[in-house]
Design a protein around this motif. Sequence first.
Motif, PDB file in Angstrom:
ATOM      1  N   ASP A 104       1.038  -1.217 -20.611  1.00 19.10           N
ATOM      2  CA  ASP A 104       1.482   0.262 -21.935  1.00 19.10           C
ATOM      3  C   ASP A 104       2.686  -0.255 -22.847  1.00 19.10           C
ATOM      4  OD1 ASP A 104       0.167   2.278 -20.914  1.00 19.10           O
ATOM      5  OD2 ASP A 104       1.521   3.057 -19.409  1.00 19.10           O
ATOM      6  N   LYS A 105       3.436  -1.085 -22.113  1.00 20.00           N
ATOM      7  CA  LYS A 105       4.459  -2.113 -23.649  1.00 20.00           C
ATOM      8  C   LYS A 105       4.298  -2.414 -24.722  1.00 20.00           C
ATOM      9  CE  LYS A 105       8.410  -1.092 -20.165  1.00 20.00           C
ATOM     10  NZ  LYS A 105       9.841  -2.440 -19.752  1.00 20.00           N
ATOM     11  N   ASN A 152      -5.972   3.777  -9.131  1.00 16.90           N
ATOM     12  CA  ASN A 152      -5.247   2.852  -8.366  1.00 16.90           C
ATOM     13  C   ASN A 152      -5.449   3.128  -7.037  1.00 16.90           C
ATOM     14  OD1 ASN A 152      -3.400   2.498  -6.426  1.00 16.90           O
ATOM     15  ND2 ASN A 152      -1.656   3.391  -7.575  1.00 16.90           N
ATOM     16  N   PRO A 153      -6.210   2.316  -6.046  1.00 18.03           N
ATOM     17  CA  PRO A 153      -6.630   2.890  -4.419  1.00 18.03           C
ATOM     18  C   PRO A 153      -5.415   2.881  -3.668  1.00 18.03           C
ATOM     19  CG  PRO A 153      -6.326   0.630  -5.032  1.00 18.03           C
ATOM     20  CD  PRO A 153      -5.931   1.525  -6.385  1.00 18.03           C
ATOM     21  N   ASP A 160       1.580  -0.264 -10.132  1.00 18.15           N
ATOM     22  CA  ASP A 160       1.892   0.164 -11.307  1.00 18.15           C
ATOM     23  C   ASP A 160       2.762  -0.821 -12.031  1.00 18.15           C
ATOM     24  OD1 ASP A 160       0.929   2.590 -10.229  1.00 18.15           O
ATOM     25  OD2 ASP A 160       2.800   3.188  -9.020  1.00 18.15           O
ATOM     26  N   LYS A 161       3.339  -1.778 -11.675  1.00 17.73           N
ATOM     27  CA  LYS A 161       4.279  -2.222 -12.254  1.00 17.73           C
ATOM     28  C   LYS A 161       3.212  -3.509 -13.742  1.00 17.73           C
ATOM     29  CE  LYS A 161       6.543  -7.260 -11.952  1.00 17.73           C
ATOM     30  NZ  LYS A 161       7.306  -8.171 -11.459  1.00 17.73           N
ATOM     31  N   LYS A 162       2.237  -3.166 -13.263  1.00 20.04           N
ATOM     32  CA  LYS A 162       1.300  -4.165 -14.487  1.00 20.04           C
ATOM     33  C   LYS A 162       0.729  -2.731 -15.010  1.00 20.04           C
ATOM     34  CE  LYS A 162      -1.545  -7.140 -16.034  1.00 20.04           C
ATOM     35  NZ  LYS A 162      -1.273  -8.329 -16.364  1.00 20.04           N
ATOM     36  N   ARG A 163       0.532  -1.958 -15.004  1.00 21.88           N
ATOM     37  CA  ARG A 163      -0.044  -0.565 -16.036  1.00 21.88           C
ATOM     38  C   ARG A 163       1.759  -0.242 -16.633  1.00 21.88           C
ATOM     39  NH1 ARG A 163      -0.313   4.933 -13.203  1.00 21.88           N
ATOM     40  NH2 ARG A 163       1.773   4.941 -12.615  1.00 21.88           N
ATOM     41  N   ASP A 217       2.344  -1.842  -1.105  1.00 27.94           N
ATOM     42  CA  ASP A 217       2.530  -3.162  -2.447  1.00 27.94           C
ATOM     43  C   ASP A 217       1.571  -2.933  -3.522  1.00 27.94           C
ATOM     44  OD1 ASP A 217       4.833  -4.073  -0.553  1.00 27.94           O
ATOM     45  OD2 ASP A 217       3.761  -5.714   0.468  1.00 27.94           O
ATOM     46  N   LEU A 218       0.238  -2.078  -2.939  1.00 23.65           N
ATOM     47  CA  LEU A 218      -0.434  -2.465  -3.985  1.00 23.65           C
ATOM     48  C   LEU A 218      -0.575  -1.074  -4.829  1.00 23.65           C
ATOM     49  CD1 LEU A 218      -2.973  -3.873  -4.665  1.00 23.65           C
ATOM     50  CD2 LEU A 218      -4.146  -2.467  -3.160  1.00 23.65           C
ATOM     51  N   LYS A 219       0.142  -0.661  -4.467  1.00 18.56           N
ATOM     52  CA  LYS A 219       0.783   0.018  -5.984  1.00 18.56           C
ATOM     53  C   LYS A 219       1.246  -0.024  -6.222  1.00 18.56           C
ATOM     54  CE  LYS A 219       1.916   5.192  -5.909  1.00 18.56           C
ATOM     55  NZ  LYS A 219       2.072   6.069  -4.719  1.00 18.56           N
TER      56      LYS A 219
END
Length: 71
Positions: free
Chosen positions: A59-60, A36-37, A52-55, A46-48
Amino acid sequence: MNNWQEWIVGLLLLLCIVRIGISIYSFFNRAKENRNPCDTCATGCDLKNLYDKKRTECDKEQKKNKKSCCG
């Protein structure tokens, strides 16, 4: 640059340019390594948030795939 003050100003400008260059390089280096940059961002980024949402979504999905294939 005849005056010692001009040398100091030149040195400070050079240090600022080097610092900015290092920051840009480390940002793109972290992105290249799939990290994560925005880890070091002090405020919400917004990028973070997208990362985090995609990660969490991935995981789910991985947990669902593991349970369905083994069950």
